[in-house]
Design a protein around this motif. Structure first.
Motif, PDB file in Angstrom:
ATOM      1  N   UNK A 158      43.580  12.379 -16.713  1.00 24.42           N
ATOM      2  CA  UNK A 158      44.933  12.782 -16.790  1.00 24.42           C
ATOM      3  C   UNK A 158      45.091  13.917 -15.414  1.00 24.42           C
ATOM      4  N   UNK A 159      44.299  14.607 -15.322  1.00 24.44           N
ATOM      5  CA  UNK A 159      44.209  15.594 -14.197  1.00 24.44           C
ATOM      6  C   UNK A 159      44.325  14.831 -12.874  1.00 24.44           C
ATOM      7  N   UNK A 160      43.549  13.602 -12.817  1.00 24.98           N
ATOM      8  CA  UNK A 160      43.455  12.816 -11.612  1.00 24.98           C
ATOM      9  C   UNK A 160      44.728  12.269 -11.171  1.00 24.98           C
ATOM     10  N   UNK A 161      45.647  11.746 -12.302  1.00 23.26           N
ATOM     11  CA  UNK A 161      46.859  11.082 -11.699  1.00 23.26           C
ATOM     12  C   UNK A 161      47.940  12.095 -11.725  1.00 23.26           C
ATOM     13  N   UNK A 162      47.885  13.402 -11.601  1.00 23.25           N
ATOM     14  CA  UNK A 162      48.973  14.208 -11.620  1.00 23.25           C
ATOM     15  C   UNK A 162      49.653  14.198 -10.277  1.00 23.25           C
ATOM     16  N   UNK A 181      51.137  10.277  -5.328  1.00 27.18           N
ATOM     17  CA  UNK A 181      50.890   9.297  -4.002  1.00 27.18           C
ATOM     18  C   UNK A 181      49.722   8.416  -4.739  1.00 27.18           C
ATOM     19  N   UNK A 182      49.856   6.966  -4.560  1.00 29.70           N
ATOM     20  CA  UNK A 182      49.120   6.145  -5.266  1.00 29.70           C
ATOM     21  C   UNK A 182      47.493   6.188  -4.704  1.00 29.70           C
ATOM     22  N   UNK A 183      47.597   6.264  -3.256  1.00 32.45           N
ATOM     23  CA  UNK A 183      45.943   6.134  -2.770  1.00 32.45           C
ATOM     24  C   UNK A 183      45.292   7.443  -3.382  1.00 32.45           C
ATOM     25  N   UNK A 184      45.911   8.691  -3.156  1.00 37.47           N
ATOM     26  CA  UNK A 184      45.162   9.828  -3.881  1.00 37.47           C
ATOM     27  C   UNK A 184      44.980   9.843  -5.295  1.00 37.47           C
ATOM     28  N   UNK A 185      45.708   9.464  -6.015  1.00 39.38           N
ATOM     29  CA  UNK A 185      45.759   9.334  -7.374  1.00 39.38           C
ATOM     30  C   UNK A 185      44.596   8.313  -7.566  1.00 39.38           C
ATOM     31  N   UNK A 228      36.821   8.851  -8.568  1.00 40.37           N
ATOM     32  CA  UNK A 228      35.952   9.759  -8.226  1.00 40.37           C
ATOM     33  C   UNK A 228      35.574  10.663  -9.579  1.00 40.37           C
ATOM     34  N   UNK A 229      36.724  11.074 -10.277  1.00 46.72           N
ATOM     35  CA  UNK A 229      36.711  11.778 -11.677  1.00 46.72           C
ATOM     36  C   UNK A 229      35.823  10.949 -12.509  1.00 46.72           C
ATOM     37  N   UNK A 230      36.024   9.698 -12.698  1.00 49.54           N
ATOM     38  CA  UNK A 230      35.117   8.907 -13.723  1.00 49.54           C
ATOM     39  C   UNK A 230      33.772   9.091 -13.380  1.00 49.54           C
ATOM     40  N   UNK A 231      33.414   8.793 -12.009  1.00 50.81           N
ATOM     41  CA  UNK A 231      31.972   8.562 -11.673  1.00 50.81           C
ATOM     42  C   UNK A 231      31.450  10.109 -11.761  1.00 50.81           C
ATOM     43  N   UNK A 268      47.962   2.912 -19.682  1.00 50.77           N
ATOM     44  CA  UNK A 268      48.647   3.971 -18.871  1.00 50.77           C
ATOM     45  C   UNK A 268      48.881   3.386 -17.437  1.00 50.77           C
ATOM     46  N   UNK A 269      48.221   2.561 -16.804  1.00 45.15           N
ATOM     47  CA  UNK A 269      48.036   2.097 -15.381  1.00 45.15           C
ATOM     48  C   UNK A 269      49.486   1.062 -15.666  1.00 45.15           C
ATOM     49  N   UNK A 270      49.912   0.209 -16.604  1.00 48.03           N
ATOM     50  CA  UNK A 270      51.002  -0.502 -16.441  1.00 48.03           C
ATOM     51  C   UNK A 270      52.170   0.685 -16.478  1.00 48.03           C
TER      52      UNK A 270
END
Length: 197
Positions: free
Chosen positions: A79-83, A86-90, A96-99, A133-135
């Motif tokens: 949730x913090x990562x997709x704030x 911009x698609x590439x940064x998200x 990275x957040x998951x790994x 969430x992706x959809x």
């Protein structure tokens, strides 16, 4: 005086449950499912076995609570990562957040990717939640986008599991860069006007 002196009954129960979940996480994460017995969990939590049954019917139910706790924590990372918009940064922040979440404590991966039958429904629900969430973020539920989101969800689950198992080496940046390049290529292809508009 005992450690629970002066603590209201509902808070005592919640505190004991938290201690049992923590103990279950440590035992399962360090030694696997065979280590998860009621007696071992209670010994690890420094609680009498009668307190186990005030919160859980059996160790499968406890393992479900352990899994849920880690899945929620991982969900918070995503949730913090997709704030960012911009698609590439998200995408980069999400991968990275998951790994990194798994790298920071390898027991997390052992819990989240455990082959325990009692966790199968929870794993399916977690993957479906990621897919939904992706959809939702795409805002365009075309067939190409739906297929790409489905493929990314499965690939991300497998990527995280392979990383947790140590099969992708130790260079987090290289793995993230490669995964992001592939994910963005898939996303670009899926959103082209001639892909099942």
């Amino acid at each position: 005086m005992t450690r629970w002196a002066g603590v209201p009954a509902d808070q005592r129960k919640d505190g004991r449950r938290e201690m049992l979940v923590g103990a279950g996480y440590r035992l399962f994460g360090d030694e696997g499912e065979s280590a998860l017995t009621v007696r071992a969990v209670c010994r690890e939590a420094h609680l009498h076995t009668r307190y186990f049954y005030e919160s859980f019917a059996d160790t499968a139910q406890l393992l479900g609570a352990v899994y849920d706790e880690q899945a929620v924590a991982l969900g918070d990372v995503l949730a913090r990562a997709v704030e960012t918009a911009e698609v590439s940064a998200r995408t980069r922040a999400g991968v990275r957040g998951v790994l990194r979440f798994i790298s920071d404590d390898p027991r997390r991966g052992r819990v989240l990717f455990a082959d325990a039958p009692s966790l199968a429904a929870r794993r399916r629900a977690a993957e479906q939640s990621l897919l939904d969430g992706l959809i939702a973020m795409s805002g365009r539920p075309r067939l190409g986008v739906l297929v790409a989101a489905t493929m990314f969800t499965g690939a991300m689950t497998q990527l995280a599991q392979q990383w947790a198992d140590g099969r992708l080496g130790t260079d987090l940046d290289a793995v993230v860069d490669t995964a992001v390049d592939l994910a963005l290529a898939l996303q670009t292809r899926a959103t082209q006007p001639n892909v099942n508009a």
